[in-house]
Design an enzyme around this catalytic site. Sequence first.
Site, PDB file in Angstrom:
ATOM      1  N   CYS A  74     -21.415  26.567   8.406  1.00 12.90           N
ATOM      2  CA  CYS A  74     -20.287  25.709   8.775  1.00 12.90           C
ATOM      3  C   CYS A  74     -19.037  26.373   8.209  1.00 12.90           C
ATOM      4  CB  CYS A  74     -20.498  24.329   8.147  1.00 12.90           C
ATOM      5  SG  CYS A  74     -19.059  23.253   8.281  1.00 12.90           S
ATOM      6  N   CYS A 181     -15.527  27.907  14.453  1.00 11.91           N
ATOM      7  CA  CYS A 181     -16.328  26.732  14.078  1.00 11.91           C
ATOM      8  C   CYS A 181     -17.685  26.975  14.716  1.00 11.91           C
ATOM      9  CB  CYS A 181     -15.676  25.462  14.625  1.00 11.91           C
ATOM     10  SG  CYS A 181     -16.755  24.011  14.597  1.00 11.91           S
TER      11      CYS A 181
END
Length: 254
Positions: A74, A181
Amino acid sequence: MNKNEAIGIFDSGIGGITVLKEILKILPNENYIYYSDSRNNPYGDKSDRKINELCENIVKLFIKQKCKTIVIACNTASAKSAQYLRDRYQDIPFIAIEPAYKMVYDYAYSEPTLVMATKGTIESEKFNLLYHTYDNHKTILLPCVGLADIIEEGNKDKIKAYLKEQLEPYRGKVKNVVLGCTHYPLIHDDIQEVLGQVTFFNGAPYLAKHLKEILEEKDLANNMEKKGIIQFIDSSNDEQKKKRFFEILEGKGF
Ligand code: DGL
């Protein structure tokens, strides 16, 4: 630490699967525990303190499960908490994803670039250091607030409408797109549809290579001859999410 123990990998949801897929290409025989923190999704607009707390709880769980290394799949968690975790848990190696902005510098410096990431990543100190070091002065930083949520939800119509509204102004104006992302590579075709022909930059294949090097260097690579086991844990115990995770892993759906 034992070679046969699992590699812990986590994200705020199922986005980190784009990282796991790259890892599996070169480390198929390892065992993995994937943790999807969908109860606390999204991470993108949470405070640093909150993200540190959430990540630390996941790390504690991985340590309890005897994981031999931890992948932060992440970008937001990496940007905000990687250092915090490394300082506190020095016995376990952390491999952290980051937006592939240096790759633009290395391979496509002269071209206009769009960096798509969460607000948290774009505002983070870690990303700003990377950005100012490799700035090509033709870069637009686009905080995609809410995009990871609708990808997590899996609603194609909402995704298409979001991208049309946010990306249309850049059509024909950018040549490189940094997918900052881990959820975004899942909608790479939809992004391309709005922006036209662009080159994507994704840090996941480099993370995978780095993970392999670390395992070999620390003599932690698994020497099993068969495929490893992938265990999936979701913090909201969402069975649907589990189903979707394995479908995406098998190349079905997104
Ligand atoms: N997938 C995450 C990232 O790479 C974050 C998405 C979110 O929870 O906001 O930044």
